[in-house]
Write an enzyme that holds these catalytic residues in place. Structure first.
Site, PDB file in Angstrom:
ATOM      1  N   HIS A  52      -2.017   8.670   8.948  1.00 35.02           N
ATOM      2  CA  HIS A  52      -2.294   7.700   7.864  1.00 35.02           C
ATOM      3  C   HIS A  52      -1.985   8.276   6.478  1.00 35.02           C
ATOM      4  O   HIS A  52      -1.177   7.698   5.741  1.00 35.02           O
ATOM      5  CB  HIS A  52      -3.727   7.188   7.968  1.00 35.02           C
ATOM      6  CG  HIS A  52      -4.215   6.493   6.739  1.00 35.02           C
ATOM      7  ND1 HIS A  52      -3.662   5.322   6.283  1.00 35.02           N
ATOM      8  CD2 HIS A  52      -5.179   6.826   5.838  1.00 35.02           C
ATOM      9  CE1 HIS A  52      -4.271   4.960   5.165  1.00 35.02           C
ATOM     10  NE2 HIS A  52      -5.202   5.871   4.875  1.00 35.02           N
ATOM     11  N   HIS A  76      -5.507  12.047   0.227  1.00 31.63           N
ATOM     12  CA  HIS A  76      -6.372  11.030  -0.380  1.00 31.63           C
ATOM     13  C   HIS A  76      -7.667  10.754   0.386  1.00 31.63           C
ATOM     14  O   HIS A  76      -8.637  10.290  -0.207  1.00 31.63           O
ATOM     15  CB  HIS A  76      -5.600   9.729  -0.643  1.00 31.63           C
ATOM     16  CG  HIS A  76      -5.465   8.836   0.556  1.00 31.63           C
ATOM     17  ND1 HIS A  76      -4.396   8.876   1.403  1.00 31.63           N
ATOM     18  CD2 HIS A  76      -6.293   7.879   1.051  1.00 31.63           C
ATOM     19  CE1 HIS A  76      -4.547   7.973   2.363  1.00 31.63           C
ATOM     20  NE2 HIS A  76      -5.688   7.362   2.172  1.00 31.63           N
ATOM     21  N   GLU A  80     -13.315  12.238   1.146  1.00 27.49           N
ATOM     22  CA  GLU A  80     -14.207  11.231   1.712  1.00 27.49           C
ATOM     23  C   GLU A  80     -14.549  11.521   3.179  1.00 27.49           C
ATOM     24  O   GLU A  80     -15.695  11.393   3.580  1.00 27.49           O
ATOM     25  CB  GLU A  80     -13.544   9.845   1.590  1.00 27.49           C
ATOM     26  CG  GLU A  80     -14.401   8.682   2.043  1.00 27.49           C
ATOM     27  CD  GLU A  80     -15.626   8.456   1.148  1.00 27.49           C
ATOM     28  OE1 GLU A  80     -15.755   9.148   0.129  1.00 27.49           O
ATOM     29  OE2 GLU A  80     -16.440   7.598   1.500  1.00 27.49           O
ATOM     30  N   ASP A  81     -13.557  11.921   3.966  1.00 26.63           N
ATOM     31  CA  ASP A  81     -13.752  11.972   5.420  1.00 26.63           C
ATOM     32  C   ASP A  81     -13.865  13.367   6.020  1.00 26.63           C
ATOM     33  O   ASP A  81     -14.034  13.502   7.225  1.00 26.63           O
ATOM     34  CB  ASP A  81     -12.576  11.262   6.126  1.00 26.63           C
ATOM     35  CG  ASP A  81     -12.552   9.773   5.809  1.00 26.63           C
ATOM     36  OD1 ASP A  81     -13.585   9.258   5.366  1.00 26.63           O
ATOM     37  OD2 ASP A  81     -11.495   9.145   5.997  1.00 26.63           O
ATOM     38  N   ASP A 143      -2.363   3.301   0.091  1.00 23.52           N
ATOM     39  CA  ASP A 143      -3.359   3.472   1.157  1.00 23.52           C
ATOM     40  C   ASP A 143      -3.652   2.116   1.797  1.00 23.52           C
ATOM     41  O   ASP A 143      -3.626   1.952   3.009  1.00 23.52           O
ATOM     42  CB  ASP A 143      -4.623   4.075   0.519  1.00 23.52           C
ATOM     43  CG  ASP A 143      -5.825   4.058   1.441  1.00 23.52           C
ATOM     44  OD1 ASP A 143      -5.667   4.436   2.627  1.00 23.52           O
ATOM     45  OD2 ASP A 143      -6.926   3.683   0.975  1.00 23.52           O
ATOM     46  N   ASP A 263      13.830 -22.828  -3.242  1.00 24.23           N
ATOM     47  CA  ASP A 263      14.329 -21.458  -3.270  1.00 24.23           C
ATOM     48  C   ASP A 263      13.885 -20.682  -2.043  1.00 24.23           C
ATOM     49  O   ASP A 263      13.444 -19.553  -2.113  1.00 24.23           O
ATOM     50  CB  ASP A 263      13.885 -20.757  -4.556  1.00 24.23           C
ATOM     51  CG  ASP A 263      12.422 -21.005  -4.833  1.00 24.23           C
ATOM     52  OD1 ASP A 263      11.766 -21.697  -4.019  1.00 24.23           O
ATOM     53  OD2 ASP A 263      11.921 -20.504  -5.847  1.00 24.23           O
TER      54      ASP A 263
HETATM   55 MN    MN Z   1      -6.849   5.982   3.428  1.00 27.04          MN
END
Ligand code: MN
Length: 723
Positions: A52, A76, A80-81, A143, A263
């Site tokens: 990811h 990124h 957090e993880d 993300d 269009d």
């Molecule tokens: Mn992410």
């Protein structure tokens, strides 16, 4: 080679074209760091989690962003993880990368719930305000794009929730940052989960026509390309079908049939320079009949998000209408990646200058927004740059917009006056904070209330930042504390009254007080005190009103009552250097008619309401007053005391023969004497004679005399006298 290695190699390959100066070792290091940090974590589809962040980094690389952005995208999710900290990242990849990752993490922690449009706009603003660095928001969008691309493995509930958030928050942000391509993909992916039936309906129509019109599509593209090459235009021609969500919006928003959408097909001609764009337009209009009213020149007038192109809609060979967009490569890159595209151009310039340049174009962007009718999104960027607002959450997930520096008290009053009035404490992100705590973007604020609360404190008026809170606190005092307000108000009123030398008796006249009360919109004296007490009226203004009215009444009264002066018998202290016989600390002012300075023989006149005014004994007003019985007893002895170097305004008049340079000579002398000129007016009185009036400040009579002597010596001056 496993799947993630392949992904990584692909990333390096992309970077070699979009950002050749990138340090491959650093990128590899970031990849290994992320792989190790995420360890055995898996995504919902069973692939290693690191796939990811790798995919997010790929999207960032395709946009051509700088090295720091690619590394930050790779990392990124690591704060957090995983156990990785800000410091770990800073140590290995530098503060800049760590800051960006931290920023993305903060955005990830924000929890949204779907709200009405106004709330959505606030959420978008909050995200932007939190992001600070524009790269943070771009990485967050990358993300989200990858998460949306891989949403099929999530639960139905999660799909709907994320799709809604994407549609309402991230796609609009991408659009306003000018990231056309990503915005379209985000919208289509969201629609797939939000209205799968509507999505399929359009997809099927497209597929159906796709078959029918395949030939038309290919022929037209070929036809345009051949013709343009034939006339010597160096260009690239591509074709596309309008993206699903934009068809959806036209069908359901403007209530159109699928076949009415003009269009549906669009061809894009990309050329080298702007002049060529208009040339191509000419050739296209020669080849196909243009539909009137469909031509748009976004080159001359770019869209607020910087988009530039020429758009025209024409009728094709089979009677099928289609759109042609004509643009340069520069415009193309901006259309695809918006702000990110501009970011790329700034790489390589290091340090402060780089930052300056980064923000210069954003500022330009902001300025160019001002006349447009676009949503005030860039206002938001501005808020970020020149921070004057803060966005916080209620425990229910509503966004509340407050002035920067706002406290929990401001927050409480913005929810409801009762919440503010009964507030006994507050928590921010679950922690108890003091009332003075300064709220930060994204804080979740909870107000603790109690029925037993004693209400707001007067100190709060000094703590709060919003006008709303201040007004509501005043309201409370007005209502709840009448007796207290009356007492407070009476005290400050009386103090103010005393300063002006008046007594209650003076103002309680029938022709004064009732008139003033009426003008202040209060019905009784107590109401007036109460209003002063809670801050609705200022004591000073109220007294000034009374003075005005008093003067007015005296002017219109036929027989003024004699004024009786009862000077208190106290030792005197000088005020502005003046001692008034028998009076201490009384209000003293200097008359303008004769402008006395220390050293002059002076006398005082007891005014009504303005204390004692000081005149020279040779003042013509003083002399004239001696013949008026109603005034004569109001003159009082005054004298000069210690002056502490104060400066006194005075004025003189010079008569001189008119000549060039006269004024200059006067000003030069005053300047040499270091006297401060307040005004200087010259006037020709005829016969070549000029009168000059000068107002200036002196310490005393001696200084003034010296100045007058010097001025008298100027060539052509015949007289210098005090006014
Ligand atoms: Mn992410």
């Amino acid at each position: 080679m496993d799947r993630t290695e392949e992904q990584f190699n692909n990333l390096i390959k992309t970077l070699s074209t979009t950002n050749p100066s990138v340090n491959v070792d650093k990128i590899t290091e970031a990849y290994n760091f992320a792989k190790e940090a995420h360890g055995d974590q898996k995504r919902k589809d069973g692939s290693p989690f690191v796939s990811h962040p790798l995919a997010a980094a790929q999207i960032i690389a395709e946009m051509g962003l700088d090295e720091e952005s690619v590394i930050a995208a790779m990392l990124h999710d690591s704060i957090e993880d995983t156990p990785v900290t800000h410091e770990d990242i800073a140590k290995k990849f530098g503060d800049e990368v760590a800051e960006i990752v931290e920023g993305v993490t903060k955005l990830t922690r924000v929890v949204y719930t779907s709200k009405e449009e106004e709330q959505m706009e606030n959420l978008r603003k909050m995200l932007m305000a939190m992001a600070k660095d524009i790269r943070v928001i771009i990485i967050k969008i990358a993300d989200r794009l990858h998460n949306m691309r891989t949403m099929e493995y999530q639960s139905e509930e999660k799909q709907r929730e994320k799709a809604l958030e994407t549609m309402e928050i991230y796609a609009p942000i991408a659009y306003r940052l000018g990231m056309q391509k990503i915005k379209s993909e985000l919208e289509d992916l969201s629609l797939l989960y939000l209205d799968p039936i509507g999505y399929q309906e359009i997809k099927q129509e497209l597929d159906k026509r796709g078959k029918t019109y395949q030939e038309f599509f290919e022929n037209t593209q070929k036809h345009i390309a051949e013709r343009l090459h034939e006339v010597g235009v160096n260009c690239t021609v591509s074709g596309r079908v309008k993206h699903i969500y934009s068809i959806y919006r036209k069908m359901f928003g403007q209530n159109k049939e699928f076949s009415e959408i003009m269009d549906l097909y669009a061809f894009r001609v990309i050329v080298d320079d702007i002049a060529e764009c208009y040339n191509v337009l000419g050739y296209i209009h020669e080849m196909y009949k243009p539909l009137p009213g469909y031509f748009k020149d976004y080159i001359g007038t770019p869209k607020p998000n910087m988009y530039q192109s020429l758009h025209t809609t024409v009728i094709g060979s089979e009677g099928i209408p289609f759109e042609v967009q004509i643009r340069t490569w520069d415009m193309h890159h901006t259309a695809e990646y918006g702000i990110a595209a501009h970011w790329k151009y700034k790489e390589g310039i290091k340090g402060r200058q780089a930052d300056e340049e980064k923000f210069a174009w954003i500022r330009q962007l902001l300025e160019s927004q001002q006349d447009s009718d676009a949503p005030d999104f860039f206002q938001t960027l501005k808020i970020d740059m020149f921070a004057d607002e803060v966005f916080v959450f209620t425990p229910q997930g509503d966004v509340v917009n407050l002035p920067a520096g706002a406290t929990p008290i401001d927050f409480a009053y913005s929810i409801h006056s009762e919440i503010g009035n009964n507030m006994t404490g507050a928590t921010v992100n679950g922690r108890i904070v003091p009332f003075t705590h300064e709220l930060q973007n994204g804080d979740i604020v909870h107000v603790i209330t109690s029925k037993a609360s004693h209400g707001p404190s007067r100190d709060w008026l000094n703590i709060v930042k919003s006008g709303e809170a201040r007004n509501k606190i005043r309201q409370w005092f007005k209502r709840e504390r009448r007796d207290e307000n009356i007492a407070h108000g009476k005290l400050s009123f009386e103090a103010e009254l005393k300063k002006s030398g008046l007594t209650m008796e003076d103002i309680s006249r029938e022709d004064v007080l009732p008139v003033v009360l009426k003008r202040l919109s209060v019905s009784t004296v107590d109401d007036m005190y109460a209003a002063i007490g809670y801050g609705g009226l200022s004591a000073q203004k109220t007294v000034n009103r009374l003075l005005e009215e008093l003067r007015h009444a005296e002017r219109s009264a036929e027989k003024p009552k004699p004024y009786i002066w009862n000077a208190p018998q106290k030792p005197a202290k000088p005020v502005h250097g003046v001692v008034v016989e028998g009076v201490d600390n009384c209000l003293v002012k200097f008359s303008h008619c004769c402008s006395p300075v220390p050293g002059d023989d002076v006398v005082g006149f007891i005014t009504r309401g303005y204390g004692v005014s000081v005149h020279r004994t040779d003042c013509k007003n003083y002399i004239a007053s001696q013949d008026k019985p109603e005034e004569v007893h109001r003159w009082i002895k005054v004298g000069w005391g210690e002056t502490n170097g104060e400066i006194y305004d005075t004025s003189i008049q010079i008569t001189a023969r008119e000549r060039s340079g006269l004024i200059m000579d006067v000003a030069t002398i005053l300047n040499l004497l270091k006297l401060n000129i307040k005004s200087l007016n010259a006037r020709d009185i005829g016969d070549g004679i000029a009168m000059i009036y000068i107002e200036f400040g002196v310490r005393d009579r001696e200084e003034l005399s010296q100045a007058m002597r010097k001025l008298g010596g100027i060539h052509g001056v015949s007289e210098v006298k005090r006014v």
